[in-house]
Write an enzyme that holds these catalytic residues in place. Structure first.
Site, mmCIF file in Angstrom:
data_model
loop_
_atom_site.group_PDB
_atom_site.id
_atom_site.type_symbol
_atom_site.label_atom_id
_atom_site.label_comp_id
_atom_site.label_asym_id
_atom_site.label_seq_id
_atom_site.Cartn_x
_atom_site.Cartn_y
_atom_site.Cartn_z
ATOM 1 N N GLY A 163 104.134 80.271 -41.090
ATOM 2 C CA GLY A 163 105.449 80.353 -40.464
ATOM 3 C C GLY A 163 105.677 81.829 -40.198
ATOM 4 O O GLY A 163 105.243 82.669 -41.006
ATOM 5 N N ASP A 191 102.501 88.211 -36.250
ATOM 6 C CA ASP A 191 103.196 88.459 -37.521
ATOM 7 C C ASP A 191 102.490 89.579 -38.302
ATOM 8 O O ASP A 191 103.142 90.362 -38.988
ATOM 9 C CB ASP A 191 103.244 87.177 -38.343
ATOM 10 C CG ASP A 191 103.829 86.028 -37.538
ATOM 11 O OD1 ASP A 191 104.823 86.254 -36.815
ATOM 12 O OD2 ASP A 191 103.276 84.920 -37.594
#
Lengths: 338, 338, 338, 338, 338, 338
Positions: D33, D280
């Protein structure tokens, strides 16, 4: 012979070997669902079996459809939608720890099925049998109405109907189940259930049906079946009794009430490879033997032998032929065949 | 509740399925070690569990540390060194062939631990319990001294102490074990052992404790525990008896001597998925139930049920919750939960 | 000690875990064959074991050869050809469904072996024992002639001979087996067979050899062995009796007729990891114990213990040492060794 | 240094090797995530990293939590709920066929998060940095409000804030994204985005930023960053540009606008093991280098090298140390280290 | 649209990852065969595709049949026999070492097919297209006659015919191929071949068709196609040119001669996941685009894009949709789709 | 031809696929070691190859021995001990992150070898060649003395000697290497090394041997070889140059100084499946070609082609035949062979 079933097909995700979900770095993907399992089992027996269902358009939905095609199920009447694929996670058990099912099936394409998705008179044309389990109406939405549509069409076309009670406490309460199933039962010819669910969901009072030691109380089970048959005018009631020794061993027995007589099968005590789907294998065996014109005793024997074999097959689908079921009935245990 | 344990964490390498090491083309990597297993099990029960240990800096040492973190063990007091990671190879057994452990743990970072690596007063501040097994001092070097340091700190801080005898003939002789453990025993509140080790290592003469047929001789086991309790002033002595039927099945029973009374648990006969770590699961169960204020009978029942479940979990760690242990005690065997 | 065997080495392909061939997405590759299994087992016991055979030149043939070398079998006398490698597919069984062997061995390089491929006097020089099973002549072609060549050379060189009847209905009829084996039997010192095959293929009438409950009828089995020994002048007859409980459990017993006396071994009831090759393990154990000068009782005990352990080893090859067999005889069941 | 992130943690299911979902018989389970990936990456760099999130109570939710703990992320502020775990299926791509993400995250425990689940002043006390991506508000419900709460607390406590635009067309439209993000942007210090998203979602007109041949148009990218920085008063704007050659190779470049100057990093052309999570990794690298007081040029270089390495790690998490990132910057390509 | 193909379906066994057959402990099982691959690919495009073939009755034959059903191929006309299933072993290559196919297909159920097994007028009723490859007649026996039967029925029913030359030196010599194929060619509308085979098997002298550097000599390839079209009155000739860089990368190009004009497609340079079946994917793409009424340029572009994608799919079957082929044509390389 | 080598055989444990050690739940077990790799490679070429070594008695030591036997290496002179098996962990690299070797070989059975373990005159009787690498003396203990014993025996028996410098900084410093190797070098006929090690360990000053762009500076490499040959009276010096592009691609070139002339091979640029063992494959190729009487140019070409192929084989062992090496030299890149 052509048999039509109606229900959801889910992807089942389970850890490899004996791992817990907490440990799993990978999950095996099988497909299954009560009525789909019945259809696949019948297709292995050589029956023309149709699953009516609804699956998403995307790759996972297609994979589910392909699993049915692979094993010879007719998928012409599977509607397609945009919602998700129903999933369930299955954690294997061990001594003292039961196997565990974690449902993740809410909001699936099947749960969003609409009455217009299925033209039952067309679907059931030429069918000999229609099979349903209690799970389908338990999923709510318009599914109880669609079940009613299907049963009405069966009635119109003279298609025989079996219902496997298949009660799942995680899906609905006993009261709701009773309320929703009651209007469907008059359309049912053959009721299939395990003893506990039959007593509790349909509120039949017969006392404890299991003797100490796990033996079945034959008289009470017979009373249960007879009561059900009379109350709902079923032509037959098949009851299975399961005795869990551990997550990897257990025993099963069954009785068929038909022709106003109780026919008991032998009991099988088994090492269990995969517990899920054995009740559906029983239903498929019963339908197959009934359509094949076997006697009540032969029907319950065939159905229970099919259920016994299902415990030795990985996944929900009972991938055994009718000849293999018959071989178990005829030969019992055998050494390596070569 | 906060429990501190002190011991080595090793990487365990075992073949897939039932393969022998001779055949293995790949090895599964688990992590384990007697005290680490106790800490992990306690963490699954919701206890704040700390492992004090020493691991190498490199990737394998980090992987070992991460395995503890993954399951919620506090690793703040794990020292890091430049030596190797202790390993052990585990070959699964089969009928007539026992499972086999091949240690490759010499010269590990833990074996090279120094007294200065651990500030026990800081580590044990706020702890309710300290747990140790006989394996830690068996590894030699300064480890017996470090154990003595830890026990002295427990004494100073009023932390209760359990010792699992955990005798391993591959690590030290019975005489050495007796000599090294003797000065530690006065600091111990609760002794945990299996019956054979208790007799042999601590030289208690009670005669054969197993009846023909594998049943336990309750009177002699009670005498053994009472003798130990009196000799070393233990507040409790927990003895487990293991009966090996084959590499994949066996039975276990246990007794807790506490309040001057012997409390016997039931016997579990189990299919075994993974035998290693079940004694540590017993210790963790006993500590948890004792800290929770349960009665002696409840303690031994909880501990043995935890040990029973540990046989069904892959790897050394007993990844079950306290609720799952309690469910086995309350419900016994159950079918699939869904 | 040097033992020579003659037979085919096949690649065995079997699904992972419990999958059916219908489900298999991958197959494990083992190698095996009755006489090759005997050779490998003897090599693990420290015997100088030679397999005489014929394998294709290509990568699969080389892989088969390498499997023998890996486990220490002398492969100097393996001829090479251009034909295919014999295969067999093994589907694991489950409760009520037997394991199943699907042969795909026709037209293999071994089936095309010629008499000129093997110089038996050279091959057998210095050998103490020659072992053959009924499968080799059953493969037809010139193989019965080659077997006769080998036995004649044994006779000339004074090499002792054992024959394992190893009847396979899929390869030949009982009548053909009888006709082809009859001329070979006078050259045989030790006959090995299971009770059923001995009766049926060699047409010995002794009545039912199994009591109800699966127990062996000792008197009749003794009569069977004595009749065989007298008819063919065997110095010894070893009979194994197998009792299949399910695909994963069963029991075995054995008797050795030698020195005009029947020597019965104990019965082992086992969980089964891999059933294939256990008869070959029995033969290897018998040859090893006989060559080692053990008493008849010790021979049958060692052979059956070896067969018992073979059920716990993945693949056809019985990868256990003589010390492990002896440990089972001496210690029985043990807990984890560490 | 302490960094707090807020976002969903999902289970990612992807086929083994190069299989399509249509073919997959098993799925690998990773967890990931956007913000969780940032937290894990920072933890590998030695930063005290916290993920604030909401996960279900059940075994899958616990497995997700354990994945964070394993890699050292502080999970104290993860709320627990009764809803499902968000999932996504990732199908690997190949030449001419892009990798494909199939989201199945609706109705997750995180999507049902409530404002009362998080006490931001407590959570952020002592934090140096807060990081958020556009995915969190994109999930709707009360999540935009919770983001606003968090940002207000950051403002009150003087915690610096980075936002990664992370636009996902499958989650919301550009218009909705613009409307929801606009009130959040004034609280943001550092904006991170890829060039295309920055232009399109925030409606900046600078013309084509990619030259033919895939080279970046430096002047236009600089204009884009400067425009954004001025419009929203960002202290820095980091833009990454990705050039996809195929599913298994591509190149990345980046620019950091800071101190009124554009700092361009070199371009990496890479073989790709796992594409997901590299953005990320860039964000984590940027935060780490910024908190470490590095110069703007060093920051963008470190961030892009971290992103480069992330393409070589299986799963979403960038499991590399700061030393490994630095080694790529210092040494470039090296042979085996031994 | 309905397309009928005729050919063998084999089980393909290949090592996992990059292992050599010499190292393989397990083999992945796929199913494939030239015409079966075409049928599966067409079924993924939504075409009603039929494979006419012959498979054994046993479990492996059923598994092969199920693989076709799984992917939507009509198997009504697959005859069943008692012979073996054709196999092939595929060893992956690496730099400097080509992938290698080891056929083990002799004496298969398909090779034993008889003319009476197939009622071509019934099978082809309603078909739009019939596809065959040179492999089918190359298998000998009565297969050339059966091919002639099929083509005669196509002629009678007006079904268009494509033939993929698909020359395999391991199956027959060029002279035999020429002799057997020559009487079939007048029935063929569309010839598909790679450039080398077209030249060599059909003895067309056009000089070297590849320029140094691997570029195609467009003029000579055009001459080759034109010569073939004129000699055999083909309505179209599709030629594919493959340029192997290594076992894991290569490039492909193609030309379609139709309407008296050469239409060249672009060249794709690809990383290769699985090389086998890409020629069949080209044939399927060409048939699909032709039946869909696309222009010659569109046909060759679609066919080559389909072939390009086939290199990225594990197994022989090209499991991509028509939309995915079109997306490659329309969008080129894309990043992750989410 | 008979070649004897002397060195350690280790178990190599590496994660599956591209996983980091941090992520690995399972490790693949290969066996390898510089001299063992040379022996296995030679055995694949058909040479009678012997590894002299020392392995533990236990199951892992036996598994290592079996790996040699499997691939045809003569293991008669492998001594057995009670110490541990040397291990090494290999983490695969990726773009920007080098593969990494983590040695865990201290205190192995080989490191504890004694001079009395090896009767070199018996071992080397009939040998044509003896090969050693610098790793063996680098392991210390009495190994340098044992190497000296072996070389003295070679001298006495007229056995030719090759030494691969094989410098490992993790095992010893350059100064120690120089000091220990210097007395051995006068016994060496053929020196094998990579360019960097040759320069640094043997202190040859020739300047930078690599041109910008990775090209080799031929003049300087030639000077290096000539200097070495003259200083130590080597009959030949083989130098390999490796150019690492990333963990999965790189290029190699080589030069052989022999007959007072430099012979340069072509350069191979390769995708890399497994980097480890390619230098040993080069040594084996050189020995094979030299013993086969090939010209210097042929020798270096064969050796480098063997090294090229080794990059495409999983594990340390170069499992390719001499015919496959020759095919690369003769045919270059080829499509699937079938």
């Amino acid at each position: 012979m052509r048999v039509v079933t109606f229900g959801e097909l889910l992807m089942r995700l389970s850890p490899f070997g004996q791992a817990r979900l907490l440990q799993a770095e990978a999950l095996r993907a099988h497909f299954g669902g009560a009525e789909a399992n019945v259809a696949v089992s019948l297709a292995q027996f050589g029956v023309e079996a149709t699953l009516v269902s609804r699956l998403p358009q995307h790759a996972l939905g297609q994979a589910a459809l392909n699993a049915l095609r692979r094993y010879g199920v007719d998928v012409r009447y599977v509607a397609r939608g945009d919602e998700r694929l129903g999933l369930y996670f299955l954690e294997p058990g061990a001594h003292g720890r039961p196997a565990q099912v974690l449902y993740d099936r809410a909001d699936s394409a099947f749960a969003h099925a609409q009455r217009a998705d299925f033209d039952w008179l067309a679907i059931l044309a030429g069918a000999d049998w229609f099979h349903l389990s209690g799970i389908t109406p338990a999923l709510g939405g318009t599914l109880p109405d669609i079940c009613a549509d299907a049963l009405a069409a069966c009635h119109a076309l003279g298609v025989r109907v079996s219902l496997d009670l298949n009660y799942r406490a995680a899906l609905w309460s006993r009261d709701t189940a009773f309320a929703v199933l009651t209007p469907l039962l008059p359309f049912v010819d053959v009721l299939i259930a395990n003893v506990e669910h039959a007593k509790e969901v349909l509120s039949i009072t017969v006392g404890e049906t299991e003797l100490s030691g796990g033996e079945i109380n034959r008289a009470r089970v017979q009373t249960l079946a007879q009561t059900l048959a009379e109350r709902y005018a079923f032509s037959a009631v098949a009851l299975m009794q399961r005795n869990t020794h551990s997550a990897s061993s257990g025993s099963i027995g069954a009785m068929l009430w038909a022709d106003d007589t109780a026919h008991f099968s032998r009991t099988y005590t088994m090492q269990i490879v995969d517990r899920v789907g054995s009740g559906d294998a029983f239903a498929a065996g019963l339908i197959y033997a009934t359509l094949g014109g076997q006697s009540p005793q032969e029907r319950v024997d065939f159905a229970l032998a099919a259920a016994c074999l299902a415990h030795g097959i990985e996944g929900d689908f009972n991938l055994v032929s009718a000849a293999e079921v018959q071989r178990l009935l005829d030969c019992g245990t055998e050494d390596v065949r070569r």
